[in-house]
Design a protein around this motif. Sequence first.
Motif, short mmCIF file in Angstrom:
data_model
loop_
_atom_site.label_atom_id
_atom_site.label_comp_id
_atom_site.label_asym_id
_atom_site.label_seq_id
_atom_site.Cartn_x
_atom_site.Cartn_y
_atom_site.Cartn_z
N ALA A 14 4.91 -15.47 3.60
CA ALA A 14 5.29 -15.52 5.02
C ALA A 14 4.11 -15.96 5.88
O ALA A 14 2.96 -15.86 5.48
N GLY A 15 4.42 -16.42 7.09
CA GLY A 15 3.36 -16.89 7.97
C GLY A 15 2.57 -15.78 8.63
O GLY A 15 1.36 -15.92 8.87
N ASP A 16 3.24 -14.66 8.93
CA ASP A 16 2.57 -13.54 9.60
C ASP A 16 3.14 -12.23 9.06
O ASP A 16 3.81 -11.48 9.78
N PRO A 17 2.92 -11.94 7.79
CA PRO A 17 3.54 -10.76 7.18
C PRO A 17 2.88 -9.46 7.61
O PRO A 17 1.66 -9.40 7.81
N SER A 18 3.70 -8.42 7.72
CA SER A 18 3.20 -7.12 8.18
C SER A 18 3.77 -6.00 7.32
O SER A 18 4.97 -5.96 7.05
N GLN B 6 -3.35 -13.13 4.84
CA GLN B 6 -2.48 -13.09 6.01
C GLN B 6 -1.71 -11.77 6.13
O GLN B 6 -1.18 -11.47 7.21
N VAL B 7 -1.66 -10.99 5.07
CA VAL B 7 -0.85 -9.77 5.08
C VAL B 7 -1.55 -8.68 5.88
O VAL B 7 -2.64 -8.24 5.52
N ARG B 8 -0.91 -8.26 6.96
CA ARG B 8 -1.45 -7.18 7.79
C ARG B 8 -0.91 -5.84 7.31
O ARG B 8 0.27 -5.72 7.01
N VAL B 9 -1.78 -4.84 7.24
CA VAL B 9 -1.38 -3.49 6.85
C VAL B 9 -1.80 -2.52 7.94
O VAL B 9 -2.94 -2.58 8.43
N ALA B 10 -0.89 -1.64 8.33
CA ALA B 10 -1.20 -0.63 9.35
C ALA B 10 -0.37 0.61 9.08
O ALA B 10 0.67 0.57 8.42
N GLY B 11 -0.85 1.73 9.60
CA GLY B 11 -0.10 2.97 9.55
C GLY B 11 0.41 3.31 10.94
O GLY B 11 -0.19 2.90 11.95
#
Length: 253
Positions: free
Chosen positions: A145-149, A190-195
């Motif tokens: 994906a272009g902006d995966p989260s 590109q993969v963003r990870v957050a809680g």
Amino acid sequence: MSLFALPTAAPQPLAGRVVLLTGAHGGLGAAAAEACAAAGATLVLLGRKVPKLNRVYDTVAQAGPEPVLYPLDLEGATPDDYAELAERIHAELGRLDGLLHCAAEFRGLTPLEHIDPAAFARAIHVNLTAPWWLLQACLPLLRQAGDPSVVLAVDDPARVGQAYWGGYGVAQHGLRALVEMLAAELAGTQVRVAGLQPGPMRTALRGRAYADDLDPRARDAAAYAGACVTLLSPAGAAHRGTIWAPEPGDLPA
């Protein structure tokens, strides 16, 4: 020139995105599903209780794009089951832009000394091992994906680290570590990870711990649904690698 302003369409920061949502019929999951659909996301609704999933489906279908139901019990699912899920998302929807994990297992406060070993193992598995198996299976698709989260809902460590929270409390500390570890490992991608650490919410899970919940800070889960949308949208880049604990007053109405 008309004296009357034309109505403006509601912003859709998730338009065109496919989001996998676990725990879709839970307190936060159901609220997030409606908010994400209204924001334009096509949702894959994952949960173990089909009648409740159907009710969420009806609400989501009215709020936004038609969702996809995927009944699955995290307790019994294997890595192969998660691999099949990722394959089916790719085959039927062609992409995966976000994963929002809201599923949780908690059956009440119990002294560690008296917890049934199987119950302790179940809590660790459902709240920690299963989410990672799911994430691991979905990462190859997310990378396309272009902006995966990736967003993992976590509990307050100061609360669940106290006496009697058992396997759930232990797993929640592990889940926070997973967020930070995975975010560091994917920092160059590109993969963003957050809680997301919501404040006290009036949910069935909380009700199992507090028979008489008099906490004035408690809010309906819908108060934090907007935070889920933010973290899954381009605006979530500001929270990359962090565990966000927003106050309801800080969130959009």
